[in-house]
Design a protein around this motif. Structure first.
Motif, PDB file in Angstrom:
ATOM      1  N   GLN A   1       0.692  -1.122  -0.023  1.00 58.54           N
ATOM      2  CA  GLN A   1       0.065  -0.130   0.065  1.00 58.54           C
ATOM      3  C   GLN A   1       0.900   1.350  -0.034  1.00 58.54           C
ATOM      4  N   GLN A   2       2.168   1.056   0.524  1.00 56.01           N
ATOM      5  CA  GLN A   2       3.166   2.064   0.222  1.00 56.01           C
ATOM      6  C   GLN A   2       3.891   2.366  -0.893  1.00 56.01           C
ATOM      7  N   GLY A   3       3.497   1.427  -1.949  1.00 56.83           N
ATOM      8  CA  GLY A   3       3.802   1.435  -3.210  1.00 56.83           C
ATOM      9  C   GLY A   3       5.414   0.896  -3.412  1.00 56.83           C
ATOM     10  N   LYS A   4       5.857   0.020  -2.303  1.00 54.24           N
ATOM     11  CA  LYS A   4       7.286  -0.431  -2.419  1.00 54.24           C
ATOM     12  C   LYS A   4       7.017  -1.880  -2.703  1.00 54.24           C
ATOM     13  N   GLU A   5       6.074  -2.438  -2.976  1.00 59.79           N
ATOM     14  CA  GLU A   5       6.061  -3.895  -3.423  1.00 59.79           C
ATOM     15  C   GLU A   5       5.047  -4.116  -4.606  1.00 59.79           C
ATOM     16  N   ARG A   6       5.230  -5.100  -5.630  1.00 62.51           N
ATOM     17  CA  ARG A   6       4.522  -5.178  -6.712  1.00 62.51           C
ATOM     18  C   ARG A   6       3.149  -5.986  -6.432  1.00 62.51           C
ATOM     19  N   ASP A   7       2.191  -6.044  -7.351  1.00 58.08           N
ATOM     20  CA  ASP A   7       0.885  -6.711  -7.058  1.00 58.08           C
ATOM     21  C   ASP A   7       1.137  -8.188  -6.584  1.00 58.08           C
ATOM     22  N   ASN A   8       2.090  -8.787  -7.434  1.00 62.87           N
ATOM     23  CA  ASN A   8       2.355 -10.237  -7.075  1.00 62.87           C
ATOM     24  C   ASN A   8       2.782 -10.536  -5.822  1.00 62.87           C
ATOM     25  N   ILE A   9       3.364  -9.783  -5.138  1.00 65.38           N
ATOM     26  CA  ILE A   9       3.934  -9.908  -3.917  1.00 65.38           C
ATOM     27  C   ILE A   9       2.713  -9.703  -2.864  1.00 65.38           C
ATOM     28  N   PHE A  10       1.796  -8.721  -3.139  1.00 62.43           N
ATOM     29  CA  PHE A  10       0.818  -8.705  -2.172  1.00 62.43           C
ATOM     30  C   PHE A  10      -0.292  -9.900  -2.485  1.00 62.43           C
TER      31      PHE A  10
ATOM     32  N   ARG B   1      -6.109  -8.855 -11.247  1.00 56.54           N
ATOM     33  CA  ARG B   1      -6.462  -7.398 -11.094  1.00 56.54           C
ATOM     34  C   ARG B   1      -6.877  -7.172  -9.276  1.00 56.54           C
ATOM     35  N   ILE B   2      -6.278  -6.163  -8.868  1.00 55.96           N
ATOM     36  CA  ILE B   2      -6.310  -5.610  -7.747  1.00 55.96           C
ATOM     37  C   ILE B   2      -6.706  -4.035  -7.811  1.00 55.96           C
ATOM     38  N   PRO B   3      -7.828  -3.792  -7.375  1.00 51.78           N
ATOM     39  CA  PRO B   3      -8.205  -2.359  -7.502  1.00 51.78           C
ATOM     40  C   PRO B   3      -7.356  -1.397  -6.764  1.00 51.78           C
ATOM     41  N   SER B   4      -6.970  -0.290  -7.264  1.00 49.94           N
ATOM     42  CA  SER B   4      -5.962   0.530  -6.430  1.00 49.94           C
ATOM     43  C   SER B   4      -6.481   1.117  -5.226  1.00 49.94           C
ATOM     44  N   TRP B   5      -7.960   1.432  -5.254  1.00 53.95           N
ATOM     45  CA  TRP B   5      -8.599   2.020  -4.151  1.00 53.95           C
ATOM     46  C   TRP B   5      -8.526   0.954  -2.865  1.00 53.95           C
ATOM     47  N   PHE B   6      -8.120  -0.359  -3.182  1.00 50.88           N
ATOM     48  CA  PHE B   6      -8.234  -1.263  -2.107  1.00 50.88           C
ATOM     49  C   PHE B   6      -7.015  -1.136  -0.976  1.00 50.88           C
ATOM     50  N   LYS B   7      -6.164  -0.182  -1.707  1.00 51.83           N
ATOM     51  CA  LYS B   7      -5.013   0.278  -0.848  1.00 51.83           C
ATOM     52  C   LYS B   7      -5.359   1.259   0.794  1.00 51.83           C
ATOM     53  N   ASN B   8      -6.595   1.596   0.466  1.00 51.72           N
ATOM     54  CA  ASN B   8      -6.993   2.248   1.727  1.00 51.72           C
ATOM     55  C   ASN B   8      -7.584   1.354   2.677  1.00 51.72           C
ATOM     56  N   PRO B   9      -8.404   0.227   2.523  1.00 51.99           N
ATOM     57  CA  PRO B   9      -8.781  -0.656   3.423  1.00 51.99           C
ATOM     58  C   PRO B   9      -7.624  -1.703   3.972  1.00 51.99           C
ATOM     59  N   VAL B  10      -6.461  -1.814   2.948  1.00 49.75           N
ATOM     60  CA  VAL B  10      -5.183  -2.451   3.446  1.00 49.75           C
ATOM     61  C   VAL B  10      -4.319  -1.491   4.458  1.00 49.75           C
TER      62      VAL B  10
END
Length: 345
Positions: A109-118, A308-317
């Motif tokens: 969520q801080q932009g330090k990892e790619r989607d596949n890691i999450f 597909r992971i919606p970018s807005w999901f970073k808020n709940p994370v």
């Protein structure tokens, strides 16, 4: 001037000496990793003062090197900062979300990892039955059991070093259509020569009706204790994470009964990542190291195709990692997104 030089050089010398001691300690316990397997090894040495350093060394290809600069390269590795992250076991059954998932989610969520890691953490929760995933989301085997896992036009490239001849051979094998037999086109390049050949292997890995087994790809699936017909009969003794280019491959370590021949085999595909033969009596040695293949790149493309992971999901994370929502609320939100096809993993 001399005082300044000494104030810098002496601590460095001590640090290098400490690293050399760490390497010696890691070499002393490494056979137990091969004997016990990764999970039991980590349980036994969880509180060992050098375990993080040892794992860093084991996960680097330099550990398997026989070069004269091996120690210097390992010391250089230990000189780099070690990220203290818990070792992940994707098949672990648990009722609590492991801390490494929250660590990965924070960095994502801080932009330090790619989607596949999450997504790896979400897949862990699916495999641990903490998330009731829709059909088709859980990991599916990519290779049929008890078969050689290659596709048409897959290739594997090796650098083969022989201490007797002091020569290096660059070997490329390209595979034909899989079936009862598999055609293989071979190219060998040395400083003095270039040779091309074509041969076939059958479904058991035997080469062209001979009694010699193909030694660069083995049948899947491979587990601890599996006996494999290769250049020499070998048995898998443990697991290791093996670095290949920008990937960390789940691999199995296998030895022959004399402990002179060793292979590191990719767990998913059966492709040999590294092989070494060392005859201590005759003082001969050779090694083969995988340098390139397109089999893994296709595997990754399949694994993450359609993610597909919606970018807005970073808020709940973020709310979850900061403790503003509970674990159960976080899992419920992922469940909702998966079941409504808003998120694809």
């Amino acid at each position: 001037m001399f005082a300044v030089i000494l104030s810098v050089a002496v601590p460095f010398a001590f640090a290098e000496s400490d690293h050399a001691k760490t390497i010696t300690e890691c070499e002393a316990i490494y056979p137990e990793l091969e004997t016990l397997g990764k999970a039991k090894f980590l349980q036994r040495y969880a509180h060992h003062p050098d375990i993080r350093s040892c794992l860093t060394l084991y996960n680097d290809i330099t550990w398997f090197s026989e070069g004269s600069d091996r120690t210097d390269r390992l010391i250089a590795l230990l000189g780099e900062p070690i990220v203290k992250k818990p070792v992940r076991d994707r098949f672990e059954q648990t009722s609590n979300i492991p801390s490494w998932i929250k660590d990965d989610a924070t960095r994502w969520q801080q932009g330090k990892e790619r989607d596949n890691i999450f997504s790896y953490g979400i897949r862990f929760l699916i495999n641990s039955k903490m998330i009731d995933a829709p059909i088709g989301l859980s990991d599916q085997p990519r290779c049929m059991s008890d078969q050689i896992c290659v596709s048409k036009n897959h290739y594997i490239k090796y650098s083969i070093k022989d201490t007797t001849s002091q020569d290096v051979t660059n070997l490329t094998h390209t595979f034909g259509t899989p079936g009862n037999t598999i055609a293989i086109s071979s190219t060998e390049i040395t400083k003095k020569d270039k040779r091309q050949d074509n041969f076939h292997i059958d479904s058991d890995g035997l080469i062209d009706h001979t009694k010699q087994y193909y030694s660069f790809v083995h049948k899947t699936s491979i587990k601890i204790g599996t006996t494999i017909d290769s250049k020499y009969p070998i048995t898998t003794t443990g697991e290791v994470i093996f670095p290949f280019k920008n990937q960390q491959r789940d691999a199995m370590i296998a030895w022959d009964k004399t402990k002179q021949y060793q292979e590191v085999i990719d767990k998913n595909t059966g492709i040999v990542l590294f092989a070494k033969y060392n005859d201590r009596i005759k003082k001969t040695e050779w090694s083969a190291e995988l340098t390139d293949t397109n089999a893994f790149s296709e595997e990754i493309q399949i694994q993450y195709n359609g993610m597909r992971i919606p970018s807005w999901f970073k808020n709940p994370v973020k709310w979850w990692t900061e403790g503003r929502i509970s674990d159960s609320e976080y899992i419920s939100s992922i469940n909702y997104l998966l079941k409504n096809n808003i998120m694809q993993i």
